[in-house]
Design a protein around this motif. Sequence first.
Motif, PDB file in Angstrom:
ATOM      1  N   LEU A  70       0.836  -1.210   0.000  1.00 41.16           N
ATOM      2  CA  LEU A  70       0.000   0.000   0.000  1.00 41.16           C
ATOM      3  C   LEU A  70       0.871   1.261   0.000  1.00 41.16           C
ATOM      4  CD1 LEU A  70      -2.987   1.073   0.263  1.00 41.16           C
ATOM      5  CD2 LEU A  70      -2.453   1.397   2.680  1.00 41.16           C
ATOM      6  N   GLU A  71       1.893   1.247   0.823  1.00 38.03           N
ATOM      7  CA  GLU A  71       2.764   2.433   0.914  1.00 38.03           C
ATOM      8  C   GLU A  71       3.378   2.747  -0.448  1.00 38.03           C
ATOM      9  OE1 GLU A  71       3.949   2.109   5.629  1.00 38.03           O
ATOM     10  OE2 GLU A  71       5.260   1.136   4.181  1.00 38.03           O
ATOM     11  N   GLU A  72       3.820   1.693  -1.106  1.00 32.52           N
ATOM     12  CA  GLU A  72       4.452   1.903  -2.409  1.00 32.52           C
ATOM     13  C   GLU A  72       3.422   2.408  -3.434  1.00 32.52           C
ATOM     14  OE1 GLU A  72       6.610  -1.516  -3.851  1.00 32.52           O
ATOM     15  OE2 GLU A  72       6.752  -0.532  -5.817  1.00 32.52           O
ATOM     16  N   LYS A  73       2.252   1.787  -3.428  1.00 35.13           N
ATOM     17  CA  LYS A  73       1.236   2.161  -4.425  1.00 35.13           C
ATOM     18  C   LYS A  73       0.725   3.589  -4.230  1.00 35.13           C
ATOM     19  CE  LYS A  73      -0.428  -1.965  -6.433  1.00 35.13           C
ATOM     20  NZ  LYS A  73      -0.972  -3.265  -6.079  1.00 35.13           N
ATOM     21  N   LEU A  74       0.466   3.958  -2.972  1.00 37.36           N
ATOM     22  CA  LEU A  74      -0.088   5.301  -2.745  1.00 37.36           C
ATOM     23  C   LEU A  74       0.979   6.382  -2.935  1.00 37.36           C
ATOM     24  CD1 LEU A  74      -2.764   4.989   0.068  1.00 37.36           C
ATOM     25  CD2 LEU A  74      -2.851   4.289  -2.297  1.00 37.36           C
ATOM     26  N   ALA A  75       2.218   6.055  -2.586  1.00 43.49           N
ATOM     27  CA  ALA A  75       3.296   7.026  -2.834  1.00 43.49           C
ATOM     28  C   ALA A  75       3.405   7.261  -4.344  1.00 43.49           C
ATOM     29  CB  ALA A  75       4.611   6.528  -2.249  1.00 43.49           C
ATOM     30  N   ASN A  76       3.413   6.184  -5.126  1.00 42.93           N
ATOM     31  CA  ASN A  76       3.488   6.317  -6.591  1.00 42.93           C
ATOM     32  C   ASN A  76       2.318   7.128  -7.124  1.00 42.93           C
ATOM     33  OD1 ASN A  76       5.783   4.922  -6.943  1.00 42.93           O
ATOM     34  ND2 ASN A  76       4.778   2.952  -7.370  1.00 42.93           N
ATOM     35  N   TYR A  77       1.144   6.826  -6.630  1.00 39.47           N
ATOM     36  CA  TYR A  77      -0.065   7.503  -7.115  1.00 39.47           C
ATOM     37  C   TYR A  77       0.019   9.003  -6.856  1.00 39.47           C
ATOM     38  CZ  TYR A  77      -5.071   8.581  -7.596  1.00 39.47           C
ATOM     39  OH  TYR A  77      -6.278   9.116  -7.961  1.00 39.47           O
ATOM     40  N   SER A  78       0.495   9.362  -5.661  1.00 41.87           N
ATOM     41  CA  SER A  78       0.545  10.793  -5.317  1.00 41.87           C
ATOM     42  C   SER A  78       1.747  11.476  -5.972  1.00 41.87           C
ATOM     43  CB  SER A  78       0.631  10.968  -3.800  1.00 41.87           C
ATOM     44  OG  SER A  78       1.913  10.568  -3.358  1.00 41.87           O
ATOM     45  N   GLY A  79       2.722  10.678  -6.386  1.00 41.12           N
ATOM     46  CA  GLY A  79       3.937  11.258  -6.975  1.00 41.12           C
ATOM     47  C   GLY A  79       4.993  11.530  -5.928  1.00 41.12           C
ATOM     48  N   SER A  80       4.730  11.137  -4.684  1.00 44.02           N
ATOM     49  CA  SER A  80       5.710  11.331  -3.607  1.00 44.02           C
ATOM     50  C   SER A  80       6.709  10.185  -3.602  1.00 44.02           C
ATOM     51  CB  SER A  80       5.009  11.314  -2.251  1.00 44.02           C
ATOM     52  OG  SER A  80       4.650  12.584  -1.871  1.00 44.02           O
ATOM     53  N   LYS A  81       7.904  10.485  -3.113  1.00 39.40           N
ATOM     54  CA  LYS A  81       8.927   9.437  -3.061  1.00 39.40           C
ATOM     55  C   LYS A  81       8.575   8.396  -1.995  1.00 39.40           C
ATOM     56  CE  LYS A  81      13.925   9.350  -3.360  1.00 39.40           C
ATOM     57  NZ  LYS A  81      15.131  10.145  -3.177  1.00 39.40           N
ATOM     58  N   TYR A  82       8.124   8.865  -0.848  1.00 45.85           N
ATOM     59  CA  TYR A  82       7.847   7.952   0.263  1.00 45.85           C
ATOM     60  C   TYR A  82       6.409   8.079   0.765  1.00 45.85           C
ATOM     61  CZ  TYR A  82      12.950   8.345   0.533  1.00 45.85           C
ATOM     62  OH  TYR A  82      14.281   8.373   0.241  1.00 45.85           O
ATOM     63  N   GLY A  83       5.835   6.947   1.148  1.00 42.89           N
ATOM     64  CA  GLY A  83       4.541   6.924   1.837  1.00 42.89           C
ATOM     65  C   GLY A  83       4.697   6.023   3.044  1.00 42.89           C
ATOM     66  N   LEU A  84       4.136   6.417   4.153  1.00 45.65           N
ATOM     67  CA  LEU A  84       4.292   5.632   5.373  1.00 45.65           C
ATOM     68  C   LEU A  84       2.953   5.521   6.092  1.00 45.65           C
ATOM     69  CD1 LEU A  84       6.960   4.450   6.415  1.00 45.65           C
ATOM     70  CD2 LEU A  84       7.076   6.339   8.003  1.00 45.65           C
ATOM     71  N   GLY A  85       2.467   4.299   6.239  1.00 46.80           N
ATOM     72  CA  GLY A  85       1.171   4.088   6.892  1.00 46.80           C
ATOM     73  C   GLY A  85       1.232   4.446   8.369  1.00 46.80           C
ATOM     74  N   ILE A  86       0.297   5.285   8.793  1.00 48.08           N
ATOM     75  CA  ILE A  86       0.234   5.742  10.189  1.00 48.08           C
ATOM     76  C   ILE A  86      -1.169   5.419  10.713  1.00 48.08           C
ATOM     77  CG2 ILE A  86       0.588   7.735  11.733  1.00 48.08           C
ATOM     78  CD1 ILE A  86       3.080   7.562  10.145  1.00 48.08           C
ATOM     79  N   SER A  87      -1.289   5.308  12.014  1.00 43.91           N
ATOM     80  CA  SER A  87      -2.538   4.805  12.611  1.00 43.91           C
ATOM     81  C   SER A  87      -3.768   5.685  12.392  1.00 43.91           C
ATOM     82  CB  SER A  87      -2.331   4.576  14.106  1.00 43.91           C
ATOM     83  OG  SER A  87      -1.807   5.750  14.683  1.00 43.91           O
ATOM     84  N   SER A  88      -3.584   6.965  12.099  1.00 45.57           N
ATOM     85  CA  SER A  88      -4.729   7.848  11.798  1.00 45.57           C
ATOM     86  C   SER A  88      -4.187   9.108  11.129  1.00 45.57           C
ATOM     87  CB  SER A  88      -5.481   8.238  13.083  1.00 45.57           C
ATOM     88  OG  SER A  88      -4.678   9.099  13.867  1.00 45.57           O
ATOM     89  N   GLY A  89      -5.094   9.894  10.588  1.00 48.49           N
ATOM     90  CA  GLY A  89      -4.681  11.176  10.010  1.00 48.49           C
ATOM     91  C   GLY A  89      -4.130  12.083  11.102  1.00 48.49           C
ATOM     92  N   HIS A  90      -4.780  12.066  12.256  1.00 46.32           N
ATOM     93  CA  HIS A  90      -4.311  12.922  13.343  1.00 46.32           C
ATOM     94  C   HIS A  90      -2.900  12.539  13.782  1.00 46.32           C
ATOM     95  CE1 HIS A  90      -4.139  15.430  16.825  1.00 46.32           C
ATOM     96  NE2 HIS A  90      -3.694  14.392  17.497  1.00 46.32           N
ATOM     97  N   GLU A  91      -2.667  11.248  13.952  1.00 39.24           N
ATOM     98  CA  GLU A  91      -1.331  10.798  14.384  1.00 39.24           C
ATOM     99  C   GLU A  91      -0.294  11.165  13.319  1.00 39.24           C
ATOM    100  OE1 GLU A  91       0.531  10.270  17.211  1.00 39.24           O
ATOM    101  OE2 GLU A  91      -1.186   9.023  17.724  1.00 39.24           O
ATOM    102  N   ALA A  92      -0.693  11.084  12.053  1.00 39.50           N
ATOM    103  CA  ALA A  92       0.235  11.448  10.977  1.00 39.50           C
ATOM    104  C   ALA A  92       0.617  12.935  11.077  1.00 39.50           C
ATOM    105  CB  ALA A  92      -0.387  11.134   9.620  1.00 39.50           C
ATOM    106  N   LEU A  93      -0.373  13.775  11.408  1.00 41.93           N
ATOM    107  CA  LEU A  93      -0.093  15.208  11.589  1.00 41.93           C
ATOM    108  C   LEU A  93       0.871  15.430  12.754  1.00 41.93           C
ATOM    109  CD1 LEU A  93      -3.483  17.170  11.437  1.00 41.93           C
ATOM    110  CD2 LEU A  93      -1.416  17.706  10.159  1.00 41.93           C
TER     111      LEU A  93
END
Length: 368
Positions: A39-62
């Motif tokens: 998932l991290e690889e697919k969503l990073a590619n989709y967004s065009g970002s180099k890295y994607g990292l799954g976090i437990s919630s949007g708030h925790e990611a912030l």
Amino acid sequence: MKFMDLYKGYEKRKIAMDERISSIISRSQFIFGSDLEELEEKLANYSGSKYGLGISSGHEALQLALIALGFNAGEDHSDKEVIVPALTFFSTAEAPAFLGMKVVICDIDKDTYNMDLNLLEKLINKNTVAIIPVNLFGQCIDYDKINEMAKKYNVLVIEDACQSFGADYKNKKSCNLGDISVTSFFPAKPLGCFGDGGMAFTNNEEFYQKLKKLRHHGDEGGMSHVMLGTTGRLDNLQAGIILEKFKGFDEDMCLRRNVAEYYTENLKDIVKTPKIESFNKSVYAQYVVMSENRDEVRNYLKEKEIPTALYYPNPIHLAPVLKHLGYREGDMPVAEYVCKNSFALPIYNEMARDEQDYVIEALRQVVK
Ligand SMILES: Cc1ncc(COP(=O)(O)O)c(C=O)c1O
């Protein structure tokens, strides 16, 4: 009628979804796992970002994004200012406040409901360390302008894309527009899971490495804790569910835009409908309209069994827990006006035309 029929999104991919869930359970890959990595690889590619990292919630990611940018937990940040919009989910302001940073609130634009960029520049001073623009209701703010300001004044940008995964901004995708971008997979979001979930995106290797440690108690490996972090990973089971949903995501967003555009076409003469900038493609996390007899309209719709919701009933600067900042009613007139006069209509990807017609007809009967 439901405000959002989440079951329909599951129903149409039930077989693949059930297989994926059962496969994860039989592999017993619950914390970290191949689904999360995929998932991290697919969503990073989709967004065009180099890295994607799954976090437990949007708030925790912030929260972790702020720490990864250098504002460590457990240190004094009271002299550092972070600018957030007056209209957003509380989380946007809560994350910097939780770290002891000073939250500075910016009023919004009366048409897009995103931060007013003319006001933003005036709020930047020598203490400003970061801006957290929010892509409210699924539409990006103008990042060329934000990033230009950020560069000029040497401040960092966290793109709060919790409502905008999949949205287009000029020739880029949301989640690739700040120093770190964060999104949410809360079930009601355009790409929702079956619980809480989120992701952080960045093109910066240093921020990525820090985020990776932070979501796992600052562990650099072998239980050597070099930062104060948290239990902040995205569950592998949720990652698997998102992977299945992501397969049809672009088609889903087309359906959703069609629903939104049909509302706009049929309501624009009686209520203020969303204004989408020509350089944007929204994912319509919410479909929000304005009407000066809002409460009467909502009551009438309720009688017709049409659910509506408020995003948001109160602006950020009037949150009781932020009272110490000294803001008062009247300080953010546009956000206050929107909170008093706007409401959201039912929207989900599979919403049928006859359901929409029912909502439209009811609105036409009650709006003066
Ligand atoms: C703008 C915004 N920021 C942050 C969040 C927090 O995301 P989560 O609910 O996944 O913690 C949300 C979720 O509603 C949001 O809409």
